[in-house]
Each structure stands twice: as structure tokens, then as C-alpha cells.
Design a protein around this motif. Structure first.
Motif, mmCIF file in Angstrom:
data_model
loop_
_atom_site.group_PDB
_atom_site.id
_atom_site.type_symbol
_atom_site.label_atom_id
_atom_site.label_comp_id
_atom_site.label_asym_id
_atom_site.label_seq_id
_atom_site.Cartn_x
_atom_site.Cartn_y
_atom_site.Cartn_z
ATOM 1 N N PRO A 56 -21.482 -11.740 6.898
ATOM 2 C CA PRO A 56 -21.273 -10.513 6.114
ATOM 3 C C PRO A 56 -20.029 -9.751 6.553
ATOM 4 N N VAL A 57 -19.290 -9.258 5.573
ATOM 5 C CA VAL A 57 -18.062 -8.499 5.827
ATOM 6 C C VAL A 57 -18.040 -7.300 4.890
ATOM 7 N N ASP A 58 -17.592 -6.158 5.396
ATOM 8 C CA ASP A 58 -17.478 -4.956 4.566
ATOM 9 C C ASP A 58 -16.060 -4.757 4.039
ATOM 10 N N VAL A 59 -15.083 -4.943 4.929
ATOM 11 C CA VAL A 59 -13.686 -4.653 4.588
ATOM 12 C C VAL A 59 -12.803 -5.796 5.066
ATOM 13 N N MET A 60 -11.802 -6.098 4.263
ATOM 14 C CA MET A 60 -10.847 -7.125 4.631
ATOM 15 C C MET A 60 -9.430 -6.586 4.495
ATOM 16 N N LEU A 61 -8.624 -6.739 5.549
ATOM 17 C CA LEU A 61 -7.199 -6.441 5.478
ATOM 18 C C LEU A 61 -6.482 -7.766 5.308
ATOM 19 N N VAL A 86 -14.701 -5.001 0.261
ATOM 20 C CA VAL A 86 -13.531 -4.167 -0.027
ATOM 21 C C VAL A 86 -12.294 -4.890 0.501
ATOM 22 N N VAL A 87 -11.380 -5.197 -0.397
ATOM 23 C CA VAL A 87 -10.154 -5.907 -0.009
ATOM 24 C C VAL A 87 -8.972 -4.947 -0.071
ATOM 25 N N LEU A 88 -8.280 -4.815 1.055
ATOM 26 C CA LEU A 88 -7.055 -4.026 1.111
ATOM 27 C C LEU A 88 -5.898 -4.957 1.453
ATOM 28 N N ILE A 89 -4.870 -4.948 0.614
ATOM 29 C CA ILE A 89 -3.680 -5.739 0.906
ATOM 30 C C ILE A 89 -2.818 -4.967 1.903
ATOM 31 N N LEU A 90 -2.432 -5.651 2.977
ATOM 32 C CA LEU A 90 -1.561 -5.060 3.999
ATOM 33 C C LEU A 90 -0.364 -5.990 4.142
ATOM 34 N N SER A 91 0.796 -5.544 3.652
ATOM 35 C CA SER A 91 1.921 -6.460 3.509
ATOM 36 C C SER A 91 3.249 -5.765 3.770
ATOM 37 N N ASN A 92 4.283 -6.578 3.985
ATOM 38 C CA ASN A 92 5.651 -6.063 4.040
ATOM 39 C C ASN A 92 6.311 -6.059 2.666
ATOM 40 N N HIS A 93 5.669 -6.665 1.691
ATOM 41 C CA HIS A 93 6.254 -6.793 0.363
ATOM 42 C C HIS A 93 6.011 -5.521 -0.447
ATOM 43 N N ALA A 102 -2.172 -7.166 -7.364
ATOM 44 C CA ALA A 102 -3.248 -7.067 -6.375
ATOM 45 C C ALA A 102 -4.397 -6.214 -6.905
ATOM 46 N N VAL A 103 -4.083 -5.072 -7.487
ATOM 47 C CA VAL A 103 -5.121 -4.193 -8.031
ATOM 48 C C VAL A 103 -5.820 -4.869 -9.207
ATOM 49 N N GLN A 104 -5.051 -5.546 -10.053
ATOM 50 C CA GLN A 104 -5.650 -6.270 -11.177
ATOM 51 C C GLN A 104 -6.600 -7.359 -10.689
ATOM 52 N N ASN A 105 -6.309 -7.924 -9.524
ATOM 53 C CA ASN A 105 -7.148 -8.979 -8.968
ATOM 54 C C ASN A 105 -8.319 -8.445 -8.157
ATOM 55 N N GLY A 106 -8.493 -7.131 -8.137
ATOM 56 C CA GLY A 106 -9.672 -6.548 -7.505
ATOM 57 C C GLY A 106 -9.459 -5.859 -6.187
ATOM 58 N N ALA A 107 -8.214 -5.807 -5.691
ATOM 59 C CA ALA A 107 -7.966 -5.106 -4.430
ATOM 60 C C ALA A 107 -8.264 -3.628 -4.573
ATOM 61 N N SER A 108 -8.817 -3.049 -3.517
ATOM 62 C CA SER A 108 -9.125 -1.617 -3.513
ATOM 63 C C SER A 108 -7.961 -0.786 -3.012
ATOM 64 N N GLY A 109 -6.879 -1.442 -2.647
ATOM 65 C CA GLY A 109 -5.723 -0.689 -2.178
ATOM 66 C C GLY A 109 -4.613 -1.603 -1.714
ATOM 67 N N TYR A 110 -3.464 -0.984 -1.487
ATOM 68 C CA TYR A 110 -2.270 -1.726 -1.057
ATOM 69 C C TYR A 110 -1.521 -0.851 -0.071
ATOM 70 N N LEU A 111 -1.264 -1.402 1.117
ATOM 71 C CA LEU A 111 -0.576 -0.658 2.156
ATOM 72 C C LEU A 111 0.567 -1.496 2.711
ATOM 73 N N LEU A 112 1.647 -0.835 3.092
ATOM 74 C CA LEU A 112 2.733 -1.520 3.772
ATOM 75 C C LEU A 112 2.456 -1.525 5.270
ATOM 76 N N LYS A 113 3.019 -2.499 5.967
ATOM 77 C CA LYS A 113 2.711 -2.661 7.385
ATOM 78 C C LYS A 113 3.321 -1.574 8.266
ATOM 79 N N ASN A 114 4.185 -0.742 7.701
ATOM 80 C CA ASN A 114 4.722 0.364 8.488
ATOM 81 C C ASN A 114 3.817 1.596 8.433
ATOM 82 N N THR A 115 2.646 1.455 7.832
ATOM 83 C CA THR A 115 1.712 2.581 7.746
ATOM 84 C C THR A 115 1.223 2.975 9.138
ATOM 85 N N SER A 116 0.895 4.236 9.311
ATOM 86 C CA SER A 116 0.370 4.703 10.595
ATOM 87 C C SER A 116 -1.112 4.349 10.712
ATOM 88 N N LEU A 117 -1.622 4.383 11.937
ATOM 89 C CA LEU A 117 -3.038 4.107 12.159
ATOM 90 C C LEU A 117 -3.907 5.127 11.432
#
Length: 216
Positions: A56-61, A86-93, A102-117
Motif C-alpha cells: 500500500p502507498v498513499d503518495v508517490m513522487l 496520489v501522484v505528484l510529478i517532481l521534475s526538472n522539466h 501530467a494532470v490529464q493523466n491523473g497527477a495531483s500536482g507538478y513540482l520542479l526539483k528546485n522547490t523548497s522542503l
């Protein structure tokens, strides 16, 4: 959202990225959060899918570029098989097309890898709460007008339209030149101008862009 209620529960997180340094950095940072548990990490999409069959998994980065496929495509498959994850894309793109797909494919969000903690953890909580969430840099990308909207539909000359249709028929520059009784170099120049007007890199992309704009 009641974050205090959320923090009483353990949030089971999986990290998917083909860069070990990124994985280790995320794991170390997120494990500092009292209600986050990193249940596993993966460098490939197929290994991830195998793991999900019995864990079982709740969230995926999820990163986009993986050695065995595209993270956006894996997102679609994951949401088909496990809609509650819950799928969150974490990418440099940072391309708008990746974000939208990504959102059309069901992702709950999109973040760049320079995001803060802080931003990352906030987005995780927002996604669990049912929101579609973006890091600040992604929000800026999404509110900017699309390049196609800025430029509008390319305006073509009669000759360019003629050459465009012949290119779409699969004819070479030499064949088009012979048919129109003009120099092959002239055809090459027209083709280069067409690709510039549609902002594409090759004839295949040119034909797709021309079709979208109802030239074909």
C-alpha cells in the motif's frame, strides 16, 4: 484542510527517480516530517509497478525521465490500476506540455526539483486533501500565455500553402521543385521559412502543427 488531523496518520510515500543523489536527498528531508514514512524508493517505473501489486502507498513522487519509460505515461497506468494513490510529478522539466499532460493523466500536482522542503510538504498535504497543486515556479509557467496564443496562427503565402500541402503528401523537395518548375533551393528556403513560422524542428512536426491550425 485540518492539517492537525492529517498529521496523526502516517503518510506512506514512494520516491521514483533515476538519480541516487536526488533519492537520498528527498528521503533524508522527508523523513524529518513526523507523519511521513518513505516505504520504498525506485529508479525505474517497472520495478515500481511490481512493488505496488502487494504494497500500500498513499503518495508517490515521480520523476519524468526514467530508464524504462516516461513518468507521465507511468502516471496514467498507476492511476488506472490504483486510483487512490496520489501522484505528484517532481521534475526538472518546466515545459507547459509536460505539466498539462501530467494532470490529464491523473497527477495531483507538478513540482520542479528546485522547490523548497516547505513547499514540497505543503503540496503533498494539499494533494492528499484532493487539490491539484503546483510549486510556485510551475504556477508562473501555467499563468503565462501559451506561446501559440502569443504568436497567433501563422500567416502563409499562397506559395507556402502550396508547398505545405505537397510536403504533407510525402513529396521530397526535389519532387516538389520538379512539379512546380522552380529551383530545389527555393523549395528548401520555403520549407525552412515554414518551419520557422510554426516554430518546429522538422517536417513531421510541421505537418502536425499545420494540421492543428487547419492548413491541412
Amino acid at each position: 484542510m485540518n492539517y492537525m488531523t492529517m498529521r496523526k496518520d502516517t503518510i506512506r510515500i514512494v520516491l521514483v527517480d533515476d538519480h541516487p543523489v536526488v533519492i537520498q536527498g528527498l528521503k533524508t528531508a522527508l523523513e524529518e516530517e513526523p507523519n511521513f514514512t518513505i516505504v520504498s524508493t525506485f529508479s525505474s517505473g517497472l520495478a515500481l509497478l511490481s512493488f505496488l501489486e502487494s504494497n500500500p502507498v498513499d503518495v508517490m513522487l515521480l520523476d519524468i525521465i526514467l530508464p524504462d519509460g516516461n513518468g507521465v505515461d507511468f502516471c496514467l497506468e498507476i492511476k488506472r490500476l490504483y486510483p487512490d494513490i496520489v501522484v505528484l510529478i517532481l521534475s526538472n522539466h518546466a515545459e507547459r506540455s509536460f505539466i498539462v499532460q501530467a494532470v490529464q493523466n491523473g497527477a495531483s500536482g507538478y513540482l520542479l526539483k528546485n522547490t523548497s522542503l516547505l513547499e514540497l510538504t505543503t503540496c503533498i498535504h494539499e494533494a492528499i486533501d484532493g487539490q491539484v497543486t503546483f510549486s510556485d515556479e510551475v504556477k508562473k509557467i501555467m499563468v503565462r500565455p501559451a506561446e501559440s496564443n502569443i504568436q497567433g496562427i501563422p500567416q502563409l503565402t499562397k506559395r507556402e500553402k502550396e508547398i505545405l500541402k505537397l510536403l504533407a503528401d510525402g513529396k521530397t523537395s526535389a519532387a516538389i521543385a520538379d512539379e512546380l518548375h522552380i529551383s530545389p533551393l527555393t523549395i528548401i528556403t520555403h520549407r525552412r521559412n515554414l518551419m520557422h513560422k510554426f516554430d518546429v524542428k522538422n517536417v513531421a512536426e510541421l505537418i502536425m502543427a499545420a494540421t492543428r491550425n487547419n492548413y491541412l
